[in-house]
Design an enzyme around this catalytic site. Sequence first.
Site, mmCIF file in Angstrom:
data_model
loop_
_atom_site.group_PDB
_atom_site.id
_atom_site.type_symbol
_atom_site.label_atom_id
_atom_site.label_comp_id
_atom_site.label_asym_id
_atom_site.label_seq_id
_atom_site.Cartn_x
_atom_site.Cartn_y
_atom_site.Cartn_z
ATOM 1 N N ASP A 34 0.832 -1.200 0.000
ATOM 2 C CA ASP A 34 0.000 0.000 0.000
ATOM 3 C C ASP A 34 0.871 1.256 0.000
ATOM 4 O O ASP A 34 1.863 1.332 0.720
ATOM 5 C CB ASP A 34 -0.860 -0.039 1.277
ATOM 6 C CG ASP A 34 -1.765 1.151 1.394
ATOM 7 O OD1 ASP A 34 -2.701 1.252 0.593
ATOM 8 O OD2 ASP A 34 -1.532 1.983 2.294
ATOM 9 N N GLU A 80 1.176 -0.514 -5.032
ATOM 10 C CA GLU A 80 0.141 0.493 -5.245
ATOM 11 C C GLU A 80 0.859 1.828 -5.386
ATOM 12 O O GLU A 80 1.225 2.463 -4.409
ATOM 13 C CB GLU A 80 -0.836 0.568 -4.065
ATOM 14 C CG GLU A 80 -2.016 1.470 -4.393
ATOM 15 C CD GLU A 80 -2.465 2.401 -3.268
ATOM 16 O OE1 GLU A 80 -3.527 3.020 -3.422
ATOM 17 O OE2 GLU A 80 -1.777 2.538 -2.241
ATOM 18 N N ASP A 85 -11.506 1.868 -3.277
ATOM 19 C CA ASP A 85 -11.341 3.327 -3.186
ATOM 20 C C ASP A 85 -12.215 4.022 -4.220
ATOM 21 O O ASP A 85 -12.884 3.375 -5.018
ATOM 22 C CB ASP A 85 -9.872 3.699 -3.432
ATOM 23 C CG ASP A 85 -8.995 3.346 -2.242
ATOM 24 O OD1 ASP A 85 -9.494 3.406 -1.101
ATOM 25 O OD2 ASP A 85 -7.820 2.994 -2.455
#
Length: 777
Positions: free
Chosen positions: A220, A262, A328
């Site tokens: 992340d 990410e 998201d």
Amino acid sequence: MTTHADDQVEVGAEPGHWFESEPLWFKRAVFYEIHTRGFFDSNDDGSGDLRGITEKLDYLQWLGVDCIWLLPMYASPLRDGGYDISSFADIHPDYGSVDDLAALLEAAHRRGIRVIADLVMNHTSVDHPWFQESRSSPDSPKRDWYVWSDTDECYADARIIFVDTESSNWTWDPVAGAYYWHRFFAHQPDLNYENPEVRDEMLAVLRFWLELGLDGFRLDAVPYLFEREGTNCENLLETHAYLKRVREEVDTLYPDRVLLAEANQWPSDVVHYFGDGDECHMAFHFPLMPRMFMALRREDATPIGEILEQTPSIPGNCQWGLFLRNHDELTLEMVTDDERDYMYAEYAKDPRMKLNLGIRRRLAPLLDHGRAEIELLTAILFSLPGSPVLYYGDEIGMGDNVWLGDRNGVRTPMQWSADRNAGFSRANPQRLYLPVIIDSEYHHQAVNVEAQQHNRHSMLWWVKRLIGLRKQYRAFGQGSLEFLLPENRKVLAFVRRFDDERILVLVNLSRFTQCAEVDLTDYEGMVPVELFGRQDFPAVGAAPYFFTLSPHAFYWFALERRGAEPVETTTTRELRVARSWTELLEGDATGLERVLPAYLASCRWFGAKSRRPASTQIAGDVPLTREPGGPRLTYVRLEYTEGEPELYQLPLAEARGEAADRIERERPEAVVARVRATEAPEVEAPGVLYDPSGEREFSEALFDAIVRRRRLRGRGFEVSGTTTRALRDLWNRADGVPEPAPLRAEQSNTSGLGATRTWFRGWTRGARATGWARASS
Ligand code: GLC
């Protein structure tokens, strides 16, 4: 369909590693993203949990996904969906325990499904004991684990990411008497990667979960690990150097795992996350995602073509992660201002749908529930270079709820059935972590897994077929990409090539019928075979190929050379497994499904010789004995280019060593394929996978099951034995056990199981004694 996972463990399972070593598995995988809280609640407390996911693995296997991606499941106050971690070595109590995760991993692996999880390296929650210790005193040994400052003016060139909630990347902490740095919410202080202890500790976290069996991580927010004055504090060299160290650790200790970055950045920046094939294995292609939506609404292939033309090539051992939607908002950071305005105008008509620089909606509502458009975008996703990532619920066209705050509207409970709480939980509806969708168009009474599993025309079945089809061709995951650029820009056309596979993809982005002339001269003489129905189109000639495409239609064609293809024989059919042939049924069945049509066509009892199978699917299997690796009755569903589908029952077993040689010599017609076990040096290789109907031991086992009227349970099917009185009388007679006469391989009533019943007439010495095994799903 009923399944009996526990029985499987007893009869079919072997401990240990479930996969053949395959370092590039992620290049061909279909990923499926799960919000644990929202998937399935196993203990009726209103929140989904890890055991719930384990219970739903049969579904995921049926759908055909290869790898689950779990959103953060660690201990957390859940102010940011779990991306605010308060202990890296604990599971959130609502989700279960570390043991539950271990059980999930084992059960998933047994089915050939891998599991990766989010790992938030950049920051923790303010609740994390590290931060509490760090803020407690300037002399705390952990003080330097976070980024502190006396002013809020450093790193002024770093942008703010959550623009709707944060006005600065610095927050004053009255306890510490200093400002701390955070790229996301103020309750998520960034760890200080300048500190070697932090760098080492995060490697220890990584090892902890890999040791448990996780197959990798979605890393992340990786671009932000380090800060440097005078830069935007993104993609710094130090960050890349640290990620390379992470990769080295993984490669050394845990081969076959994957790191997925990410990094919401432009392609020229993202490619650095691959390094020279020595950093992350995968990275999401963020800029491509909004452009697929743009291309659809503008009815113009240009946005997709342009961004992919601008995307540098990546090392051969790396792969893009492609997605349409996730947990998201549909982020619009990687588009121009004009493009962003366009996207808002088209896809966020209600201002409530906007969040930060994005649109907080799910796939189906974004496309106004238009089935053709959903299919079109999904087909594009599945055919461009990269591994597709599906977001839970999008496979059934789930809706969202813009009235819920932040991104919660796209994280509502999975809709399993029309029951209370959408079959997600048996808790009091008021106790659910979020309400289920009751919007009339997406109400769980209409949009749910159960209803769609029963309807072969549903979106769910369509997605399942798409996944199955993609898996048959390596070109989708590993092939090159060549745009064909027809003059009509409403038509996106390209070829994916890998070895001798060539897949032609044609997409009509327009809501009206279009025609396009496509230059296929490189493929002159080849036959385009439409993949869903395996229909031949006229061979490619010297002139441009002319296609007509109905509104929002897409086509996948294999460009095949006729006449020159090698004829498959038993000896050329080889299946590779790690240890046991049962992996072919329990794990990824694609290999077996690929060899079966040629085998079936060679069987005398196979009734559909004149029809061409469009798809072959292992629908389930039932172990006949309790012996691991023993014979099984398998159920093979064939769909044809014309007419009704059929279900065949095919007994399968494996023989090794001398037994294998004997079968190849004496009963070559029974051999389905050779089997090579790559991780079991103790077994003689190769073995053969064959139909044991003619073998005495098999006959005895089946006869035994029938005469004892046993119920045998397996995956998706149950077999029960029934006898006539005559047979039972014979069996009960003192002198009794009738000697079963092995069936001849050519006899057509044993394995010629057009239906799901196996008869054993004339099986015993008593002429009229009859028994049968009946399979039901
Ligand atoms: C990532 C996650 C997002 C989260 C953020 C901060 O972007 O996808 O959900 O809020 O990181 O951790």
